[in-house]
Write a protein that holds these residues in place. Structure first.
Motif, short mmCIF file in Angstrom:
data_model
loop_
_atom_site.label_atom_id
_atom_site.label_comp_id
_atom_site.label_asym_id
_atom_site.label_seq_id
_atom_site.Cartn_x
_atom_site.Cartn_y
_atom_site.Cartn_z
N TRP A 195 2.00 1.53 -11.53
CA TRP A 195 1.03 1.75 -10.47
C TRP A 195 -0.16 0.80 -10.61
O TRP A 195 -0.65 0.25 -9.61
N TRP B 37 -8.06 13.75 1.07
CA TRP B 37 -7.64 12.42 0.64
C TRP B 37 -7.34 11.52 1.85
O TRP B 37 -7.69 10.35 1.86
N SER C 202 -1.94 15.31 -6.05
CA SER C 202 -0.53 15.16 -6.41
C SER C 202 -0.18 15.98 -7.64
O SER C 202 0.88 16.61 -7.68
N SER C 203 -1.06 15.94 -8.66
CA SER C 203 -0.70 16.68 -9.87
C SER C 203 -0.69 18.18 -9.61
O SER C 203 0.17 18.90 -10.11
N THR D 273 0.79 3.89 -3.09
CA THR D 273 0.42 5.29 -2.88
C THR D 273 1.52 6.22 -3.38
O THR D 273 1.24 7.21 -4.07
N PHE E 120 -5.17 17.27 0.05
CA PHE E 120 -4.48 16.14 0.68
C PHE E 120 -5.18 15.72 1.97
O PHE E 120 -5.28 14.54 2.27
N LEU F 102 1.54 6.25 -7.23
CA LEU F 102 0.45 7.05 -7.82
C LEU F 102 0.74 8.53 -7.65
O LEU F 102 0.57 9.32 -8.60
N ALA F 103 1.22 8.94 -6.46
CA ALA F 103 1.51 10.34 -6.22
C ALA F 103 2.61 10.84 -7.15
O ALA F 103 2.51 11.92 -7.74
N LEU G 197 -6.35 11.58 -4.72
CA LEU G 197 -4.88 11.55 -4.57
C LEU G 197 -4.22 12.01 -5.86
O LEU G 197 -3.27 12.80 -5.83
N ALA G 198 -4.72 11.53 -7.00
CA ALA G 198 -4.13 11.92 -8.29
C ALA G 198 -4.27 13.43 -8.50
O ALA G 198 -3.31 14.09 -8.93
N TRP H 134 0.82 -1.21 0.00
CA TRP H 134 0.00 0.00 0.00
C TRP H 134 0.85 1.25 0.00
O TRP H 134 0.54 2.22 -0.69
#
Lengths: 152, 152
Positions: free
Chosen positions: A135, B135, B99-100, A92, B132, A95-96, B95-96, A88
């Motif tokens: 991912w 998330w 993060s972006s 994570t 965040f 993906l980040a 999360l995507a 996990w």
């Protein structure tokens, strides 16, 4: 603990791990051969995160291969819990890293009207695409592992 | 199905949902009040993803509140499966998006040596931080829901 496809010590599990390793290594190769990745925090983070992914997945692939060679399923609950947490965390982080790099790649390609450094740009895009594929495979592994642990 | 803290129809579950809603709404508010967010694909995606998060979390908070008012636990396996899938999808999208957007914010702040549009920049950072936090809360909910389903 049920022994379904993708659990540690099965052929599917080993193949998933090898694909994670492969995609992550290819992503690093694509990103690290550009000349200016170190100017971007997100791209450096992508390399670090994919590096961690390679180490983690290679270790588990090795464990799976050993279990397959000995024909002994890895169903120690303590070990499975450890793999679940590691999976996990790496999923994570991957993906980040993939998303933040994708954000910057899209910024340069679409928002700022084209990327100015030619061939480099294709390498950035390729690295991001490979990171997303890594991912996806680690995500599948994580879900299977979590399910294995919870259904125990 | 065990009835532990955070499962649907408990006070903890309701509080988690309300926090998700609150953080996501605050993130949208902070981002949408900047003048130039629509120039950045990642920032527009952040607003879309946080919008989906608000709708999803508000719907589930409403469901939790109803279950609490009727003092009836929501333990229909079909409904729980549906919530698990929705939770994972929204958590991944959040999360995507976070993060972006973080990738671009860091690019402007650190890599390109400071952000040129003054007050706007603080709003971008605030929106990313709130995304965040949203998330993290949806992540906790997702793990609890997945565990509830698998341990059933």
């Amino acid at each position: 603990m049920k022994n379904f496809a993708g659990t540690p010590g099965t052929v599917t599990g080993l193949i998933l791990r090898l694909f994670q390793c492969l995609f992550a290594a290819a992503s690093i190769a694509s990103m690290a051969t550009t000349k200016s990745f170190f100017n971007f925090t997100a791209f450096s983070y992508l390399i670090a995160s994919m590096g961690l992914q390679v180490i983690w997945s290679f270790g588990l692939a090795f464990l799976d291969a050993c279990a397959l060679a000995k024909k002994k399923a890895l169903h120690n609950p303590g070990l499975v819990s450890l793999i679940v947490v590691g999976d996990w965390v790496t999923a994570t982080l991957s993906l980040a890293a993939a998303s933040s790099s994708a954000g910057i790649t899209i910024l340069y390609f679409n928002d700022l009207g084209g990327c100015g450094v030619g061939e480099e740009c294709q390498k950035y895009q390729l690295a991001v695409a490979l990171a997303f594929m890594s991912w996806i495979t680690i995500g599948i592994s994580s879900l299977i592992m979590f399910w294995t642990l919870a259904a125990d």
